[in-house]
Design an enzyme around this catalytic site. Structure first.
Site, short mmCIF file in Angstrom:
data_model
loop_
_atom_site.label_atom_id
_atom_site.label_comp_id
_atom_site.label_asym_id
_atom_site.label_seq_id
_atom_site.Cartn_x
_atom_site.Cartn_y
_atom_site.Cartn_z
N ARG A 305 30.26 18.14 -28.17
CA ARG A 305 31.34 17.52 -27.42
C ARG A 305 31.18 18.04 -25.92
NH1 ARG A 305 34.67 18.97 -30.56
NH2 ARG A 305 34.95 16.78 -31.56
N ARG A 341 39.83 9.18 -33.85
CA ARG A 341 40.79 10.51 -34.00
C ARG A 341 42.07 10.35 -33.29
NH1 ARG A 341 35.35 14.89 -33.33
NH2 ARG A 341 34.63 14.70 -35.55
N CYS A 377 44.99 -3.92 -36.69
CA CYS A 377 46.32 -4.36 -37.23
C CYS A 377 46.91 -3.28 -38.25
CB CYS A 377 46.04 -5.69 -38.09
SG CYS A 377 45.59 -7.17 -37.37
#
Length: 465
Positions: A305, A341, A377
């Site tokens: 990351r 996340r 949704c």
């Protein structure tokens, strides 16, 4: 100076602070230029309402900072954690920059090989390696970190009658505790990873494992990533280092020659600055375990990351704006499918947000409090909540910053939304932008084919027989 149209995770104006490095200033300017050019070139707009952008110079600068921080007498093998961005062109860029690659699945292994990493530049980690996967790695000299004693016994059988072709390590869990995000902490008392060193008899069992296996020559420890403070990470590395010293002393030989200290440098998602830095990390390690760097051990790192996050941007078109209960809402095409996340754990994974007009120019003006919503949704499909941003209108562009790792490369197929195109970019001193396609946008037809189109009649036929 501030970055126009941006917001911190708390909703206040943010950007490169007065103390920011030149690289963070450059990155902000390059990102702004890339977004404008993406709109101009039609890479982002009504026909392409979602795109991922990766700053190539920013990635290379991060690799340079990593190498510089670890300069010294200890040999170091830096690997990139493929899970952070398993896109072959990105992996090839990192291979070309001299990195190795850490893989944790057959898919990541094949991606790394396709990107040009040679076997000796790979590290294979996984808590669930199959016999076939182990055999593949053992036969080719790929470095392996074994997760548990059962896996160790499996390798005993596979190596019967032959020498190990590459380094083999044993992963240990120093059990130093959790950081701020439990799911990202891998050195807790009950972590699924590695051999728990504080469990009764564990240390003696590890020493015995090395004593009976001359081919076992590395120790591996990884405390966690986002949310783990540097002192906690350093405490875990120190535990592995001290165990290596004890093993070698009790065996009377330097059997452990390598320490894989994992990755896990946290990323600053609050503003433009790179903090903590790799230099900060190394300083913490030197304080906790000075002997780690004296050259007796080859060090292996597995950063992911921190190498890519701040060089990535997700750009999306605002389709509609509305209000509910007095709150403004901007509905975009970037939601849980690319920011999984953030949608499910918004407090742990907040993102900075920028607002640009339909021409890709930063918006200014009085701020209004707004939620940035995605297309999925379910009610929690939000990438930002209650942010103070310039007024957002249909046709505007919303940019999600610091998304170079895990976001556009780890798609969540909720609602069968297609994967967006990803482009790398470079900017010259005059602000001119060049793009390179990293991954094509997935077509809706591609989504349908992936969902079993070629077997459409299979269940009907089964019912008929």
């Amino acid at each position: 100076m501030s970055t126009p149209g941006s917001s911190t995770s708390t909703g206040s104006s943010s950007g490169a602070s007065s103390g920011a490095s030149r690289s963070s200033h450059r990155r902000a300017r390059a990102r702004e230029a890339a977004l404008a050019r993406a709109v101009e070139d039609g890479l982002l707009g009504p026909r392409s309402p979602l795109v991922g952008l990766l700053d190539v110079d920013g990635v290379l600068a991060a690799v340079g900072a990593l190498n510089e921080a670890f300069e010294g007498p200890a040999p170091v093998h830096h690997t990139f954690a493929a899970k952070a961005c398993g896109l072959v062109p990105v992996l090839r860029l990192l291979a070309d920059a001299g990195m190795g690659c850490e893989v944790a699945s057959p898919g990541e292994l094949e991606q790394a090989l396709a990107a040009g990493f040679t076997y000796d530049r790979l590290v294979f980690d996984s808590p669930a390696k199959t016999v076939e996967e182990l055999e593949f790695a053992l036969a080719r000299g790929i470095a392996i970190n074994l997760d548990n004693f059962q896996e160790l016994a499996r390798v005993d059988r596979l190596l019967t009658g032959r020498e190990a072709a590459g380094p083999i390590g044993l992963r240990v869990n120093p059990q130093v505790g959790a950081g701020a995000i439990g799911a990202m902490s891998t050195a807790t008392a009950t972590s699924k990873f590695g051999i728990a060193l504080r469990d009764p008899g564990a240390v003696d069992a590890v020493i015995d494992a090395f004593a009976h296996r001359p081919w076992l020559d590395r120790l591996h420890a990884h405390v966690g990533s986002q949310g783990c403070p540097l002192p906690l990470i350093a405490e875990g590395v120190r535990a592995a280092y001290e165990l290596a010293e004890r093993v070698n002393a009790e065996l009377g030989r330097a059997q452990i020659t390598g320490l894989d200290i994992g990755g896990g440098l946290p990323v600053n998602f609050d503003d433009e600055d790179d903090r903590p830095t790799y230099a900060d990390y190394v300083a913490e390690l030197r304080g906790a375990a000075p002997g780690l760097f004296d050259g007796r051990y080859t060090l292996v790192t597995e950063f992911g990351r921190s190498l890519l996050a701040k060089s990535g941007t997700i750009g999306t078109v605002v389709e509609y704006t509305k209000s509910a209960g007095g709150r403004r809402i901007a509905v975009t095409h970037a939601g849980a499918q690319v920011a999984t996340r953030t949608a499910f754990m918004p407090d742990a994974w907040p993102l900075r947000v920028g607002v640009f007009d339909a021409e890709g120019r930063p918006k200014r003006g009085p701020a209004e409090v707004v939620d940035i919503a995605g297309p999925c949704c379910f009610a929690g499909d939000l990438t930002a909540t209650a942010r103070a941003l310039p007024a957002v209108e249909p046709g505007d562009v919303v940019a999600l910053y610091d998304t170079g790792a895990y976001y556009f490369s780890s798609h969540f197929s909720y609602n069968s939304l297609p994967r967006p195109a990803v482009y790398g970019y470079r900017t010259d001193p005059g602000g001119r932008v060049r793009f390179a396609l990293v991954r094509e946008a997935q077509s809706v037809r591609g989504v349908v084919e992936e969902s079993g189109l070629s077997q459409a009649d299979a269940l009907v036929a089964l019912r008929a027989t």
